[in-house]
Design a protein around this motif. Structure first.
Motif, PDB file in Angstrom:
ATOM      1  N   ALA A  27       0.821  -1.223   0.000  1.00 29.52           N
ATOM      2  CA  ALA A  27       0.000   0.000   0.000  1.00 29.52           C
ATOM      3  C   ALA A  27       0.853   1.271   0.000  1.00 29.52           C
ATOM      4  N   LEU A  28       1.964   1.257   0.722  1.00 29.26           N
ATOM      5  CA  LEU A  28       2.753   2.490   0.856  1.00 29.26           C
ATOM      6  C   LEU A  28       3.327   2.992  -0.479  1.00 29.26           C
ATOM      7  N   PRO A  29       3.943   2.145  -1.298  1.00 29.52           N
ATOM      8  CA  PRO A  29       4.417   2.656  -2.599  1.00 29.52           C
ATOM      9  C   PRO A  29       3.266   3.161  -3.478  1.00 29.52           C
ATOM     10  N   LYS A  30       2.086   2.533  -3.337  1.00 38.68           N
ATOM     11  CA  LYS A  30       0.907   3.002  -4.098  1.00 38.68           C
ATOM     12  C   LYS A  30       0.532   4.411  -3.657  1.00 38.68           C
ATOM     13  N   ARG A  31       0.551   4.614  -2.337  1.00 34.04           N
ATOM     14  CA  ARG A  31       0.217   5.933  -1.776  1.00 34.04           C
ATOM     15  C   ARG A  31       1.225   6.978  -2.270  1.00 34.04           C
ATOM     16  N   VAL A  32       2.509   6.608  -2.286  1.00 35.33           N
ATOM     17  CA  VAL A  32       3.538   7.534  -2.762  1.00 35.33           C
ATOM     18  C   VAL A  32       3.314   7.840  -4.250  1.00 35.33           C
ATOM     19  N   ALA A  33       2.969   6.812  -5.018  1.00 40.43           N
ATOM     20  CA  ALA A  33       2.707   7.015  -6.456  1.00 40.43           C
ATOM     21  C   ALA A  33       1.529   7.961  -6.663  1.00 40.43           C
ATOM     22  N   GLU A  34       0.494   7.814  -5.826  1.00 40.95           N
ATOM     23  CA  GLU A  34      -0.667   8.718  -5.911  1.00 40.95           C
ATOM     24  C   GLU A  34      -0.249  10.161  -5.633  1.00 40.95           C
ATOM     25  N   LEU A  35       0.596  10.330  -4.607  1.00 33.81           N
ATOM     26  CA  LEU A  35       1.058  11.669  -4.257  1.00 33.81           C
ATOM     27  C   LEU A  35       1.960  12.245  -5.354  1.00 33.81           C
ATOM     28  N   GLU A  36       2.742  11.378  -5.998  1.00 36.32           N
ATOM     29  CA  GLU A  36       3.573  11.836  -7.117  1.00 36.32           C
ATOM     30  C   GLU A  36       2.688  12.338  -8.257  1.00 36.32           C
ATOM     31  N   ALA A  37       1.622  11.581  -8.536  1.00 35.72           N
ATOM     32  CA  ALA A  37       0.700  11.971  -9.605  1.00 35.72           C
ATOM     33  C   ALA A  37       0.019  13.292  -9.267  1.00 35.72           C
ATOM     34  N   LYS A  38      -0.349  13.447  -7.998  1.00 32.29           N
ATOM     35  CA  LYS A  38      -1.018  14.674  -7.549  1.00 32.29           C
ATOM     36  C   LYS A  38      -0.065  15.873  -7.687  1.00 32.29           C
ATOM     37  N   THR A  39       1.191  15.657  -7.278  1.00 32.50           N
ATOM     38  CA  THR A  39       2.182  16.733  -7.372  1.00 32.50           C
ATOM     39  C   THR A  39       2.401  17.116  -8.835  1.00 32.50           C
ATOM     40  N   LYS A  40       2.503  16.094  -9.679  1.00 34.27           N
ATOM     41  CA  LYS A  40       2.694  16.338 -11.106  1.00 34.27           C
ATOM     42  C   LYS A  40       1.516  17.154 -11.673  1.00 34.27           C
ATOM     43  N   ALA A  41       0.312  16.812 -11.212  1.00 35.19           N
ATOM     44  CA  ALA A  41      -0.887  17.508 -11.696  1.00 35.19           C
ATOM     45  C   ALA A  41      -0.864  18.981 -11.286  1.00 35.19           C
ATOM     46  N   VAL A  42      -0.528  19.281 -10.019  1.00 36.67           N
ATOM     47  CA  VAL A  42      -0.534  20.690  -9.592  1.00 36.67           C
ATOM     48  C   VAL A  42       0.614  21.461 -10.249  1.00 36.67           C
ATOM     49  N   VAL A  43       1.753  20.790 -10.490  1.00 40.28           N
ATOM     50  CA  VAL A  43       2.849  21.445 -11.208  1.00 40.28           C
ATOM     51  C   VAL A  43       2.390  21.781 -12.637  1.00 40.28           C
ATOM     52  N   GLY A  44       1.648  20.857 -13.228  1.00 38.41           N
ATOM     53  CA  GLY A  44       1.096  21.069 -14.567  1.00 38.41           C
ATOM     54  C   GLY A  44       0.116  22.228 -14.605  1.00 38.41           C
ATOM     55  N   ASP A 129       1.192  28.191  -6.642  1.00 38.76           N
ATOM     56  CA  ASP A 129       2.499  28.088  -5.951  1.00 38.76           C
ATOM     57  C   ASP A 129       2.324  27.373  -4.624  1.00 38.76           C
ATOM     58  N   GLU A 130       1.281  27.776  -3.892  1.00 39.08           N
ATOM     59  CA  GLU A 130       1.029  27.183  -2.576  1.00 39.08           C
ATOM     60  C   GLU A 130       0.689  25.696  -2.716  1.00 39.08           C
ATOM     61  N   ALA A 131      -0.131  25.375  -3.720  1.00 42.31           N
ATOM     62  CA  ALA A 131      -0.524  23.972  -3.949  1.00 42.31           C
ATOM     63  C   ALA A 131       0.697  23.122  -4.291  1.00 42.31           C
ATOM     64  N   VAL A 132       1.595  23.677  -5.110  1.00 44.19           N
ATOM     65  CA  VAL A 132       2.809  22.936  -5.487  1.00 44.19           C
ATOM     66  C   VAL A 132       3.686  22.730  -4.256  1.00 44.19           C
ATOM     67  N   GLU A 133       3.810  23.778  -3.450  1.00 44.00           N
ATOM     68  CA  GLU A 133       4.644  23.678  -2.252  1.00 44.00           C
ATOM     69  C   GLU A 133       4.076  22.615  -1.293  1.00 44.00           C
ATOM     70  N   ASP A 134       2.766  22.691  -1.067  1.00 44.94           N
ATOM     71  CA  ASP A 134       2.109  21.714  -0.177  1.00 44.94           C
ATOM     72  C   ASP A 134       2.294  20.292  -0.690  1.00 44.94           C
ATOM     73  N   ALA A 135       2.008  20.103  -1.987  1.00 43.93           N
ATOM     74  CA  ALA A 135       2.077  18.759  -2.572  1.00 43.93           C
ATOM     75  C   ALA A 135       3.503  18.216  -2.510  1.00 43.93           C
ATOM     76  N   THR A 136       4.474  19.088  -2.769  1.00 46.61           N
ATOM     77  CA  THR A 136       5.880  18.661  -2.741  1.00 46.61           C
ATOM     78  C   THR A 136       6.296  18.260  -1.334  1.00 46.61           C
ATOM     79  N   LYS A 137       5.913  19.089  -0.367  1.00 49.97           N
ATOM     80  CA  LYS A 137       6.243  18.785   1.032  1.00 49.97           C
ATOM     81  C   LYS A 137       5.621  17.468   1.463  1.00 49.97           C
ATOM     82  N   THR A 138       4.325  17.313   1.161  1.00 46.40           N
ATOM     83  CA  THR A 138       3.627  16.076   1.522  1.00 46.40           C
ATOM     84  C   THR A 138       4.300  14.874   0.869  1.00 46.40           C
ATOM     85  N   LEU A 139       4.619  15.025  -0.412  1.00 43.96           N
ATOM     86  CA  LEU A 139       5.261  13.927  -1.141  1.00 43.96           C
ATOM     87  C   LEU A 139       6.590  13.543  -0.490  1.00 43.96           C
TER      88      LEU A 139
END
Ligand SMILES: [Zn+2]
Length: 259
Positions: A27-44, A129-139
């Motif tokens: 489950a943990l790598p899946k969760r990390v992958a989800e957060l990576e996708a989320k971060t990628k989306a907000v960066v986009g 900017d804030e969303a990217v910062e939050d997502a990156t930190k969480t990731l």
């Protein structure tokens, strides 16, 4: 209690823990992958906003340069107008100046509109900017936590597997194979009976079976739940009869209290 049953209780605890550890490691790598996708989306999303801001800047530079061109043209035509000799020439030059002036004011209006759009985009950029910062930190945090947890899980699983391997040969062959068969089909092979109920499937036990199960001298065979088929065990320490225990004060204590 049947001696195999006591060992099976321990085995099931180990099996459940091993499953929990394996599930967590998946489950943990899946969760990390989800957060990576989320971060990628907000960066986009932020990149889209930045691109729009850049386009507005390019648009305004072009508008400003066009305004300068028109203003240069106006002063050039004004000079020609001063030297005009015929009414036809005057009319033509005046027409040209008027057209350029209309263009200048249209371009200036358009520039203001562009600036308003930029202002709105800048506030979108601040949010992005804030969303990217939050997502990156969480990731980063979750990535670290996942790798630490997985390392601990691996170690714990090795220990659990070692204990299981040591315990299994100590259990009677038929009890163990029954347990394995039921566990494979139902997830768990063993169920606790509590308050005359199978705690796995919640079915009531018939009174005779319940009595047999609680009869601790009955070490002959392991009972199964008639409903779900799991091997049943009974733990007298866990069984809570439905009676309330009212603390009874000793006569001596009540005498002392009333003094
Ligand atoms: Zn059951």
């Amino acid at each position: 209690m049947h001696p195999d049953l006591e060992k099976l209780i321990v085995l099931q605890q180990l099996d459940v823990e091993a499953k929990r550890l394996r599930d967590e490691m998946v489950a943990l790598p899946k969760r990390v992958a989800e957060l990576e996708a989320k971060t990628k989306a907000v960066v986009g999303q932020r990149a889209v906003v930045l691109d729009l801001i850049a386009k507005e800047e390019v648009l305004r530079r072009r508008q400003e340069s066009d305004v300068k061109d028109h203003q240069a043209k106006i002063s050039r035509v004004r000079k020609q107008l001063d030297q005009a000799t015929t009414t036809v020439q005057v009319t033509a030059f005046e027409h040209e100046i008027g057209f350029a002036q209309v263009e200048v004011s249209r371009l200036e209006d358009a520039e203001l509109e562009s600036m308003e759009r930029t202002e709105a985009l800048e506030s979108q950029k601040a949010i992005a900017d804030e969303a990217v910062e939050d997502a990156t930190k969480t990731l980063e945090r979750e990535r670290l936590r996942a790798s630490e947890t997985i390392a601990l899980d691996k170690k714990a699983l090795a220990e659990v597997d070692q204990k299981r391997a040591a315990l299994r040969p100590e259990i009677g062959e038929s009890a163990l194979s029954n347990y394995d068969r039921i566990a494979k089909g139902k997830g768990t092979g063993l169920a606790e009976a509590l308050n005359q109920k199978c705690m796995a499937c919640q079915m009531m036990l018939r009174p005779q079976r319940w009595n047999d199960l609680r009869d601790r001298s009955n070490d002959e065979d392991i009972m199964t739940c008639e409903s779900c088929g799991r091997l049943l065990y009974y733990d007298p320490a866990r069984d809570a009869p439905q009676r309330k225990t009212v603390p009874v004060e000793s006569i001596a204590a009540s005498i002392i209290r009333s003094l």
